[in-house]
Design a protein around this motif. Sequence first.
Motif, PDB file in Angstrom:
ATOM      1  N   THR A 138       1.613  46.861  11.425  1.00 54.76           N
ATOM      2  CA  THR A 138       1.905  45.493  11.015  1.00 54.76           C
ATOM      3  C   THR A 138       1.984  44.596  12.244  1.00 54.76           C
ATOM      4  OG1 THR A 138       4.294  45.895  11.067  1.00 54.76           O
ATOM      5  CG2 THR A 138       3.155  46.272   8.972  1.00 54.76           C
ATOM      6  N   VAL A 139       1.848  43.315  12.009  1.00 55.99           N
ATOM      7  CA  VAL A 139       1.829  42.329  13.087  1.00 55.99           C
ATOM      8  C   VAL A 139       2.806  41.211  12.746  1.00 55.99           C
ATOM      9  CG1 VAL A 139       0.418  40.654  14.355  1.00 55.99           C
ATOM     10  CG2 VAL A 139      -0.566  42.856  13.671  1.00 55.99           C
ATOM     11  N   SER A 140       3.638  40.846  13.702  1.00 51.90           N
ATOM     12  CA  SER A 140       4.542  39.708  13.548  1.00 51.90           C
ATOM     13  C   SER A 140       4.005  38.538  14.359  1.00 51.90           C
ATOM     14  CB  SER A 140       5.954  40.062  14.016  1.00 51.90           C
ATOM     15  OG  SER A 140       6.521  41.060  13.193  1.00 51.90           O
ATOM     16  N   VAL A 141       4.160  37.331  13.810  1.00 53.59           N
ATOM     17  CA  VAL A 141       3.571  36.143  14.420  1.00 53.59           C
ATOM     18  C   VAL A 141       4.624  35.048  14.541  1.00 53.59           C
ATOM     19  CG1 VAL A 141       1.701  34.452  14.328  1.00 53.59           C
ATOM     20  CG2 VAL A 141       1.390  36.716  13.285  1.00 53.59           C
ATOM     21  N   GLY A 142       4.733  34.482  15.719  1.00 57.88           N
ATOM     22  CA  GLY A 142       5.550  33.296  15.930  1.00 57.88           C
ATOM     23  C   GLY A 142       4.661  32.153  16.349  1.00 57.88           C
ATOM     24  N   ALA A 143       4.848  30.994  15.747  1.00 51.56           N
ATOM     25  CA  ALA A 143       3.971  29.856  16.025  1.00 51.56           C
ATOM     26  C   ALA A 143       4.783  28.595  16.245  1.00 51.56           C
ATOM     27  CB  ALA A 143       2.981  29.650  14.876  1.00 51.56           C
ATOM     28  N   VAL A 144       4.232  27.712  17.041  1.00 48.33           N
ATOM     29  CA  VAL A 144       4.877  26.428  17.315  1.00 48.33           C
ATOM     30  C   VAL A 144       3.787  25.367  17.408  1.00 48.33           C
ATOM     31  CG1 VAL A 144       4.819  26.829  19.807  1.00 48.33           C
ATOM     32  CG2 VAL A 144       6.443  25.190  18.856  1.00 48.33           C
ATOM     33  N   LEU A 145       4.073  24.191  16.896  1.00 54.31           N
ATOM     34  CA  LEU A 145       3.121  23.086  16.965  1.00 54.31           C
ATOM     35  C   LEU A 145       3.226  22.393  18.321  1.00 54.31           C
ATOM     36  CD1 LEU A 145       3.582  21.535  13.405  1.00 54.31           C
ATOM     37  CD2 LEU A 145       1.855  23.177  14.176  1.00 54.31           C
ATOM     38  N   PRO A 183      -3.423  18.510  26.621  1.00 50.82           N
ATOM     39  CA  PRO A 183      -3.385  17.093  26.233  1.00 50.82           C
ATOM     40  C   PRO A 183      -3.807  16.846  24.788  1.00 50.82           C
ATOM     41  CG  PRO A 183      -4.297  17.315  28.433  1.00 50.82           C
ATOM     42  CD  PRO A 183      -4.143  18.712  27.890  1.00 50.82           C
ATOM     43  N   GLN A 184      -4.520  17.796  24.198  1.00 53.58           N
ATOM     44  CA  GLN A 184      -4.872  17.697  22.783  1.00 53.58           C
ATOM     45  C   GLN A 184      -3.837  18.459  21.962  1.00 53.58           C
ATOM     46  OE1 GLN A 184      -8.683  19.337  21.819  1.00 53.58           O
ATOM     47  NE2 GLN A 184      -8.635  18.675  19.681  1.00 53.58           N
ATOM     48  N   SER A 185      -3.324  17.826  20.934  1.00 59.78           N
ATOM     49  CA  SER A 185      -2.330  18.487  20.079  1.00 59.78           C
ATOM     50  C   SER A 185      -2.954  19.696  19.396  1.00 59.78           C
ATOM     51  CB  SER A 185      -1.797  17.509  19.041  1.00 59.78           C
ATOM     52  OG  SER A 185      -2.849  17.061  18.199  1.00 59.78           O
ATOM     53  N   GLY A 186      -2.104  20.606  18.972  1.00 61.72           N
ATOM     54  CA  GLY A 186      -2.599  21.814  18.322  1.00 61.72           C
ATOM     55  C   GLY A 186      -1.449  22.727  17.966  1.00 61.72           C
ATOM     56  N   ALA A 187      -1.666  24.024  18.097  1.00 65.47           N
ATOM     57  CA  ALA A 187      -0.628  25.004  17.778  1.00 65.47           C
ATOM     58  C   ALA A 187      -0.816  26.222  18.649  1.00 65.47           C
ATOM     59  CB  ALA A 187      -0.687  25.393  16.308  1.00 65.47           C
ATOM     60  N   LEU A 188       0.315  26.837  19.006  1.00 58.85           N
ATOM     61  CA  LEU A 188       0.322  28.054  19.791  1.00 58.85           C
ATOM     62  C   LEU A 188       0.884  29.190  18.950  1.00 58.85           C
ATOM     63  CD1 LEU A 188       0.034  29.581  22.524  1.00 58.85           C
ATOM     64  CD2 LEU A 188       2.378  28.861  23.019  1.00 58.85           C
ATOM     65  N   LEU A 189       0.117  30.267  18.830  1.00 64.04           N
ATOM     66  CA  LEU A 189       0.549  31.460  18.100  1.00 64.04           C
ATOM     67  C   LEU A 189       0.785  32.585  19.092  1.00 64.04           C
ATOM     68  CD1 LEU A 189      -0.967  29.732  15.882  1.00 64.04           C
ATOM     69  CD2 LEU A 189      -1.463  31.903  14.762  1.00 64.04           C
ATOM     70  N   LEU A 190       1.927  33.242  18.957  1.00 60.06           N
ATOM     71  CA  LEU A 190       2.267  34.405  19.760  1.00 60.06           C
ATOM     72  C   LEU A 190       2.507  35.565  18.799  1.00 60.06           C
ATOM     73  CD1 LEU A 190       2.721  34.818  22.860  1.00 60.06           C
ATOM     74  CD2 LEU A 190       5.167  34.648  22.402  1.00 60.06           C
ATOM     75  N   LEU A 228       5.529  28.345  25.002  1.00 57.78           N
ATOM     76  CA  LEU A 228       5.609  29.803  25.006  1.00 57.78           C
ATOM     77  C   LEU A 228       7.031  30.275  24.688  1.00 57.78           C
ATOM     78  CD1 LEU A 228       3.381  30.644  28.103  1.00 57.78           C
ATOM     79  CD2 LEU A 228       2.923  31.288  25.731  1.00 57.78           C
ATOM     80  N   ARG A 229       8.012  29.573  25.227  1.00 53.85           N
ATOM     81  CA  ARG A 229       9.408  29.935  24.942  1.00 53.85           C
ATOM     82  C   ARG A 229       9.714  29.785  23.469  1.00 53.85           C
ATOM     83  NH1 ARG A 229      13.058  25.380  26.772  1.00 53.85           N
ATOM     84  NH2 ARG A 229      12.114  24.607  24.831  1.00 53.85           N
ATOM     85  N   ASP A 230       9.301  28.662  22.888  1.00 50.26           N
ATOM     86  CA  ASP A 230       9.594  28.422  21.464  1.00 50.26           C
ATOM     87  C   ASP A 230       8.808  29.385  20.569  1.00 50.26           C
ATOM     88  OD1 ASP A 230      11.255  26.410  22.272  1.00 50.26           O
ATOM     89  OD2 ASP A 230       9.824  24.792  21.882  1.00 50.26           O
ATOM     90  N   ALA A 231       7.562  29.677  20.942  1.00 52.65           N
ATOM     91  CA  ALA A 231       6.771  30.627  20.158  1.00 52.65           C
ATOM     92  C   ALA A 231       7.377  32.026  20.241  1.00 52.65           C
ATOM     93  CB  ALA A 231       5.322  30.640  20.651  1.00 52.65           C
ATOM     94  N   ASP A 232       7.905  32.387  21.401  1.00 56.57           N
ATOM     95  CA  ASP A 232       8.550  33.690  21.549  1.00 56.57           C
ATOM     96  C   ASP A 232       9.815  33.766  20.692  1.00 56.57           C
ATOM     97  OD1 ASP A 232       8.748  36.291  22.975  1.00 56.57           O
ATOM     98  OD2 ASP A 232      10.596  35.405  23.733  1.00 56.57           O
ATOM     99  N   ARG A 233      10.557  32.686  20.607  1.00 53.48           N
ATOM    100  CA  ARG A 233      11.739  32.659  19.741  1.00 53.48           C
ATOM    101  C   ARG A 233      11.335  32.803  18.278  1.00 53.48           C
ATOM    102  NH1 ARG A 233      14.953  27.551  22.606  1.00 53.48           N
ATOM    103  NH2 ARG A 233      15.687  28.717  24.452  1.00 53.48           N
ATOM    104  N   ALA A 234      10.259  32.128  17.887  1.00 53.21           N
ATOM    105  CA  ALA A 234       9.782  32.262  16.510  1.00 53.21           C
ATOM    106  C   ALA A 234       9.315  33.693  16.242  1.00 53.21           C
ATOM    107  CB  ALA A 234       8.640  31.270  16.253  1.00 53.21           C
ATOM    108  N   LEU A 235       8.675  34.329  17.231  1.00 52.60           N
ATOM    109  CA  LEU A 235       8.238  35.713  17.080  1.00 52.60           C
ATOM    110  C   LEU A 235       9.443  36.639  16.909  1.00 52.60           C
ATOM    111  CD1 LEU A 235       6.129  37.968  17.154  1.00 52.60           C
ATOM    112  CD2 LEU A 235       6.172  37.837  19.663  1.00 52.60           C
ATOM    113  N   ASN A 236      10.490  36.416  17.678  1.00 53.06           N
ATOM    114  CA  ASN A 236      11.701  37.230  17.537  1.00 53.06           C
ATOM    115  C   ASN A 236      12.334  37.046  16.155  1.00 53.06           C
ATOM    116  OD1 ASN A 236      11.554  38.368  20.105  1.00 53.06           O
ATOM    117  ND2 ASN A 236      12.677  36.672  21.044  1.00 53.06           N
ATOM    118  N   ARG A 237      12.308  35.826  15.636  1.00 54.55           N
ATOM    119  CA  ARG A 237      12.848  35.596  14.293  1.00 54.55           C
ATOM    120  C   ARG A 237      12.019  36.332  13.246  1.00 54.55           C
ATOM    121  NH1 ARG A 237      13.373  30.228  16.058  1.00 54.55           N
ATOM    122  NH2 ARG A 237      11.669  29.539  14.719  1.00 54.55           N
ATOM    123  N   ALA A 238      10.710  36.368  13.454  1.00 53.17           N
ATOM    124  CA  ALA A 238       9.854  37.087  12.515  1.00 53.17           C
ATOM    125  C   ALA A 238      10.215  38.569  12.482  1.00 53.17           C
ATOM    126  CB  ALA A 238       8.380  36.903  12.905  1.00 53.17           C
TER     127      ALA A 238
END
Length: 231
Positions: free
Chosen positions: A186-193, A97-104, A204-214
């Motif tokens: 090395t480490v790849s990071v995908g993040a979503v607000l 319920p609190q806004s933030g960011a998810l990093l995968l 989690l789905r969107d963060a995983d897509r961002a991780l794949n793009r990384a």
Amino acid sequence: MPRHGIGPVWRLAIFTACGLGLWAMLHAVAPAWIKGGTGHVLLAMVAVCFPIALGLFRTFARAGRIERRLMCLLDRDALTCLPNRAMFMARTQRALPQSGALLLFDIDDFKSFNAVHGHRAGDICLMALALRVRELTSPTDIPGRLDGAVFAVYLPGAPTEIVHDIGDRLSMGLHIIRDGAILRVTVSVGAVLADGRTPLACLLRDADRALNRAKQQGRARLVLDGLTAAA
């Protein structure tokens, strides 16, 4: 006597001695009317039951501590001591319920690293990454090891600048020493607000897509909502 505590025989002997001592004390201070007739039986019952009750109390208290430790172990990854997937999901769900960011994020080419340097070196990398996560996050953040070399952290209330800072630092990778050699991963990071309304599964789905793009863009970088920052 066992190395790590008092064994059952010694414990029984101590409880018996305590019971006899208690009986003698009660017999000495008890009124005369108790010392006669059935009074001896009453004193003996008290002397016997008290150590037993004390022993049961200690046993239940110890069982409670063991249960709490087991519950803690069930909630945490055995290797890194970070919350496991189930615990991470539960804690993040409560914080959504609190806004933030998810990093995968995960270690690039981790399977190849294990094949070349051995699983022990891989375990050291995972533990080093977990330590890095603890260094970069605050007590209000929610880290976790989801699976294998995949980690996540939810940052409640974090502005975009903090997301970039933590993601960039993670993407710098790690250096470990193994058999006198310095190894780098090395480490790849995908993040979503997170806006406080989007379900965790979608984040989690969107963060995983961002991780794949990384990874597609060369690894060792942060991708946040389509914006790329290379390490």
